[in-house]
Design a protein around this motif. Structure first.
Motif, PDB file in Angstrom:
ATOM      1  N   PHE A   1     -19.181 -13.646  20.539  1.00 50.46           N
ATOM      2  CA  PHE A   1     -18.995 -15.096  20.433  1.00 50.46           C
ATOM      3  C   PHE A   1     -20.199 -15.856  20.980  1.00 50.46           C
ATOM      4  O   PHE A   1     -20.529 -15.764  22.161  1.00 50.46           O
ATOM      5  CB  PHE A   1     -17.739 -15.538  21.187  1.00 50.46           C
ATOM      6  CG  PHE A   1     -16.460 -15.113  20.528  1.00 50.46           C
ATOM      7  CD1 PHE A   1     -16.165 -15.499  19.226  1.00 50.46           C
ATOM      8  CD2 PHE A   1     -15.544 -14.316  21.209  1.00 50.46           C
ATOM      9  CE1 PHE A   1     -14.989 -15.103  18.615  1.00 50.46           C
ATOM     10  CE2 PHE A   1     -14.361 -13.916  20.603  1.00 50.46           C
ATOM     11  CZ  PHE A   1     -14.088 -14.303  19.308  1.00 50.46           C
ATOM     12  N   GLY A   2     -20.856 -16.622  20.087  1.00 48.07           N
ATOM     13  CA  GLY A   2     -21.969 -17.467  20.504  1.00 48.07           C
ATOM     14  C   GLY A   2     -21.479 -18.872  20.820  1.00 48.07           C
ATOM     15  O   GLY A   2     -20.292 -19.089  21.066  1.00 48.07           O
ATOM     16  N   HIS A   3     -22.398 -19.824  20.790  1.00 42.50           N
ATOM     17  CA  HIS A   3     -22.048 -21.222  21.061  1.00 42.50           C
ATOM     18  C   HIS A   3     -21.736 -21.956  19.757  1.00 42.50           C
ATOM     19  O   HIS A   3     -21.869 -21.402  18.664  1.00 42.50           O
ATOM     20  CB  HIS A   3     -23.218 -21.918  21.767  1.00 42.50           C
ATOM     21  CG  HIS A   3     -23.222 -21.681  23.247  1.00 42.50           C
ATOM     22  ND1 HIS A   3     -22.722 -22.581  24.155  1.00 42.50           N
ATOM     23  CD2 HIS A   3     -23.655 -20.618  23.972  1.00 42.50           C
ATOM     24  CE1 HIS A   3     -22.853 -22.105  25.375  1.00 42.50           C
ATOM     25  NE2 HIS A   3     -23.425 -20.910  25.289  1.00 42.50           N
ATOM     26  N   LEU A   4     -21.343 -23.207  19.891  1.00 40.27           N
ATOM     27  CA  LEU A   4     -21.131 -24.059  18.723  1.00 40.27           C
ATOM     28  C   LEU A   4     -22.435 -24.130  17.927  1.00 40.27           C
ATOM     29  O   LEU A   4     -23.520 -24.155  18.510  1.00 40.27           O
ATOM     30  CB  LEU A   4     -20.727 -25.474  19.158  1.00 40.27           C
ATOM     31  CG  LEU A   4     -19.355 -25.623  19.835  1.00 40.27           C
ATOM     32  CD1 LEU A   4     -19.223 -27.010  20.431  1.00 40.27           C
ATOM     33  CD2 LEU A   4     -18.227 -25.345  18.856  1.00 40.27           C
ATOM     34  N   THR A   5     -22.315 -24.157  16.604  1.00 39.36           N
ATOM     35  CA  THR A   5     -23.508 -24.136  15.745  1.00 39.36           C
ATOM     36  C   THR A   5     -24.448 -25.307  16.030  1.00 39.36           C
ATOM     37  O   THR A   5     -25.669 -25.169  15.923  1.00 39.36           O
ATOM     38  CB  THR A   5     -23.100 -24.160  14.256  1.00 39.36           C
ATOM     39  OG1 THR A   5     -22.185 -25.246  14.051  1.00 39.36           O
ATOM     40  CG2 THR A   5     -22.441 -22.856  13.846  1.00 39.36           C
ATOM     41  N   ARG A   6     -23.902 -26.449  16.423  1.00 39.48           N
ATOM     42  CA  ARG A   6     -24.760 -27.626  16.684  1.00 39.48           C
ATOM     43  C   ARG A   6     -25.556 -27.474  17.987  1.00 39.48           C
ATOM     44  O   ARG A   6     -26.486 -28.232  18.246  1.00 39.48           O
ATOM     45  CB  ARG A   6     -23.923 -28.914  16.704  1.00 39.48           C
ATOM     46  CG  ARG A   6     -22.829 -28.954  17.731  1.00 39.48           C
ATOM     47  CD  ARG A   6     -21.976 -30.225  17.588  1.00 39.48           C
ATOM     48  NE  ARG A   6     -20.754 -30.166  18.361  1.00 39.48           N
ATOM     49  CZ  ARG A   6     -20.676 -30.446  19.645  1.00 39.48           C
ATOM     50  NH1 ARG A   6     -21.759 -30.811  20.309  1.00 39.48           N
ATOM     51  NH2 ARG A   6     -19.518 -30.375  20.284  1.00 39.48           N
ATOM     52  N   LYS A   7     -25.184 -26.494  18.816  1.00 35.88           N
ATOM     53  CA  LYS A   7     -25.897 -26.285  20.087  1.00 35.88           C
ATOM     54  C   LYS A   7     -26.873 -25.111  20.027  1.00 35.88           C
ATOM     55  O   LYS A   7     -27.396 -24.684  21.040  1.00 35.88           O
ATOM     56  CB  LYS A   7     -24.883 -26.029  21.220  1.00 35.88           C
ATOM     57  CG  LYS A   7     -24.075 -27.255  21.611  1.00 35.88           C
ATOM     58  CD  LYS A   7     -23.237 -26.951  22.825  1.00 35.88           C
ATOM     59  CE  LYS A   7     -22.477 -28.188  23.294  1.00 35.88           C
ATOM     60  NZ  LYS A   7     -21.667 -27.922  24.498  1.00 35.88           N
ATOM     61  N   TRP A   8     -27.090 -24.583  18.855  1.00 39.40           N
ATOM     62  CA  TRP A   8     -27.880 -23.347  18.772  1.00 39.40           C
ATOM     63  C   TRP A   8     -29.374 -23.578  18.973  1.00 39.40           C
ATOM     64  O   TRP A   8     -29.895 -24.677  18.815  1.00 39.40           O
ATOM     65  CB  TRP A   8     -27.622 -22.655  17.434  1.00 39.40           C
ATOM     66  CG  TRP A   8     -28.415 -23.198  16.267  1.00 39.40           C
ATOM     67  CD1 TRP A   8     -28.600 -24.503  15.906  1.00 39.40           C
ATOM     68  CD2 TRP A   8     -29.133 -22.419  15.309  1.00 39.40           C
ATOM     69  NE1 TRP A   8     -29.372 -24.586  14.776  1.00 39.40           N
ATOM     70  CE2 TRP A   8     -29.723 -23.323  14.384  1.00 39.40           C
ATOM     71  CE3 TRP A   8     -29.344 -21.046  15.103  1.00 39.40           C
ATOM     72  CZ2 TRP A   8     -30.502 -22.904  13.309  1.00 39.40           C
ATOM     73  CZ3 TRP A   8     -30.109 -20.632  14.039  1.00 39.40           C
ATOM     74  CH2 TRP A   8     -30.675 -21.557  13.148  1.00 39.40           C
ATOM     75  N   ASP A   9     -30.069 -22.503  19.342  1.00 45.62           N
ATOM     76  CA  ASP A   9     -31.529 -22.504  19.385  1.00 45.62           C
ATOM     77  C   ASP A   9     -31.983 -21.723  18.153  1.00 45.62           C
ATOM     78  O   ASP A   9     -31.641 -20.545  18.007  1.00 45.62           O
ATOM     79  CB  ASP A   9     -32.039 -21.810  20.663  1.00 45.62           C
ATOM     80  CG  ASP A   9     -33.544 -21.959  20.830  1.00 45.62           C
ATOM     81  OD1 ASP A   9     -34.283 -21.556  19.890  1.00 45.62           O
ATOM     82  OD2 ASP A   9     -33.988 -22.453  21.871  1.00 45.62           O
ATOM     83  N   PRO A  10     -32.755 -22.329  17.251  1.00 44.06           N
ATOM     84  CA  PRO A  10     -33.164 -21.662  16.006  1.00 44.06           C
ATOM     85  C   PRO A  10     -33.895 -20.331  16.219  1.00 44.06           C
ATOM     86  O   PRO A  10     -33.897 -19.471  15.336  1.00 44.06           O
ATOM     87  CB  PRO A  10     -34.099 -22.681  15.344  1.00 44.06           C
ATOM     88  CG  PRO A  10     -33.687 -24.000  15.927  1.00 44.06           C
ATOM     89  CD  PRO A  10     -33.252 -23.714  17.322  1.00 44.06           C
ATOM     90  N   ASN A  11     -34.475 -20.144  17.400  1.00 41.94           N
ATOM     91  CA  ASN A  11     -35.168 -18.880  17.680  1.00 41.94           C
ATOM     92  C   ASN A  11     -34.209 -17.703  17.836  1.00 41.94           C
ATOM     93  O   ASN A  11     -34.647 -16.552  17.859  1.00 41.94           O
ATOM     94  CB  ASN A  11     -36.024 -19.023  18.948  1.00 41.94           C
ATOM     95  CG  ASN A  11     -37.167 -19.990  18.753  1.00 41.94           C
ATOM     96  OD1 ASN A  11     -38.045 -19.770  17.929  1.00 41.94           O
ATOM     97  ND2 ASN A  11     -37.147 -21.100  19.491  1.00 41.94           N
ATOM     98  N   MET A  12     -32.919 -18.001  17.936  1.00 38.21           N
ATOM     99  CA  MET A  12     -31.915 -16.933  18.027  1.00 38.21           C
ATOM    100  C   MET A  12     -31.412 -16.505  16.644  1.00 38.21           C
ATOM    101  O   MET A  12     -30.570 -15.613  16.526  1.00 38.21           O
ATOM    102  CB  MET A  12     -30.727 -17.386  18.893  1.00 38.21           C
ATOM    103  CG  MET A  12     -30.969 -17.307  20.389  1.00 38.21           C
ATOM    104  SD  MET A  12     -31.300 -15.628  20.965  1.00 38.21           S
ATOM    105  CE  MET A  12     -29.649 -14.905  20.869  1.00 38.21           C
ATOM    106  N   ALA A  13     -31.928 -17.129  15.599  1.00 39.54           N
ATOM    107  CA  ALA A  13     -31.491 -16.841  14.226  1.00 39.54           C
ATOM    108  C   ALA A  13     -31.477 -15.350  13.865  1.00 39.54           C
ATOM    109  O   ALA A  13     -30.530 -14.880  13.222  1.00 39.54           O
ATOM    110  CB  ALA A  13     -32.349 -17.621  13.229  1.00 39.54           C
TER     111      ALA A  13
END
Length: 254
Positions: free
Chosen positions: A16-28
């Protein structure tokens, strides 16, 4: 070193990650999909990264260097403290003391201050102080113990840092980077993995997830320590045999 079981990771909510709006694009690269507005971490990549991290930390432990564990968030601190104690490694779980690494000499002075207070209590000089002075010194000792108690045996900079939540522990990350100390960390989908040398993509908010990942890591470190101990024990009899063999050769020569 045991292989990481994907089902165990799944059962403990490591994915389970975070909400999509809180993501860091480098974790893609580490994200498998999105479900109900939450990012889901690719557990196959997590398992591979845990194994890679565990192997590297096992080697560091085998070399005799200390691994400093850092986790000051509520849901991680007790787990980290317990697991680090079990393998006799230093840890910071209260507050990262600024300059902990970059100003290590000052931190060592604070640790020595703790030791001097302890000596005062042992040699009786503490008893000669006034009630007010005793109170002040005891408060100072308690504060030092809270912040630095777990690193009293760390006489030199650690060989590596293991961090839970790199976003929260950004000062520790910056100091380790400055000194080229390898950083190993659990990195959630809201954090930037680029400053981290060994990234474990994982849920760093749930205690079950933290506990499961740390179990794999500390077991590997324990193996490294056991190998080091076994190597030392093996070397001792061999070292003792060498003078005997030399003496025997000398005797034969006569």
């Amino acid at each position: 070193m045991a292989k990481v079981n994907i089902k165990e990771l799944l059962d403990n909510g490591v994915h389970f990650g975070h909400l999509t709006r809180k993501w860091d694009p480098n974790m893609a690269p580490y994200i498998y999909t999105e479900r109900n507005g939450v990012h889901i971490i690719d557990l196959y990549k997590t398992a591979a990264k845990i194994e890679e991290t565990a192997e590297a930390l096992q080697k560091i432990a085998n070399s005799g260097r200390k691994i400093l564990f850092v986790a000051t968030k509520k849901q991680a601190k007790d787990i980290v403290a317990e697991k680090a104690k079990n393998i006799n490694m230093p840890f910071i779980t209260e507050r990262w003391p600024g300059g902990m690494l970059t100003n290590f000499i000052t931190i060592r002075k604070a640790v020595k201050k703790m030791s001097s207070i302890d000596r005062m209590k042992l040699d009786g000089s503490f008893d000669a102080l006034s009630k007010r002075e005793k109170l002040q010194i005891n408060r100072q000792r308690e504060k030092l113990e809270k912040n630095l108690g777990s690193i009293t045996d760390m006489t030199r900079l650690p060989g590596a840092l293991f961090i839970v939540d790199v976003k929260k522990e950004h000062i520790a990350v910056a100091e380790a980077q400055k000194l080229n100390i390898p950083i190993f960390a659990m990195v959630d989908t809201n954090s930037d993995p680029r400053p981290i040398d060994f990234v474990i993509p994982a849920n760093d908010d749930a205690s079950k997830s933290i506990d499961k990942v740390l179990s794999f890591i500390t077991d590997a470190i324990a193996e490294g320590l056991a190998e080091r101990k076994a190597g030392k024990e093996k070397a001792q009899p061999e070292a003792a045999e060498a003078p005997k063999a030399e003496a025997k050769t000398t005797e034969e020569a006569k």
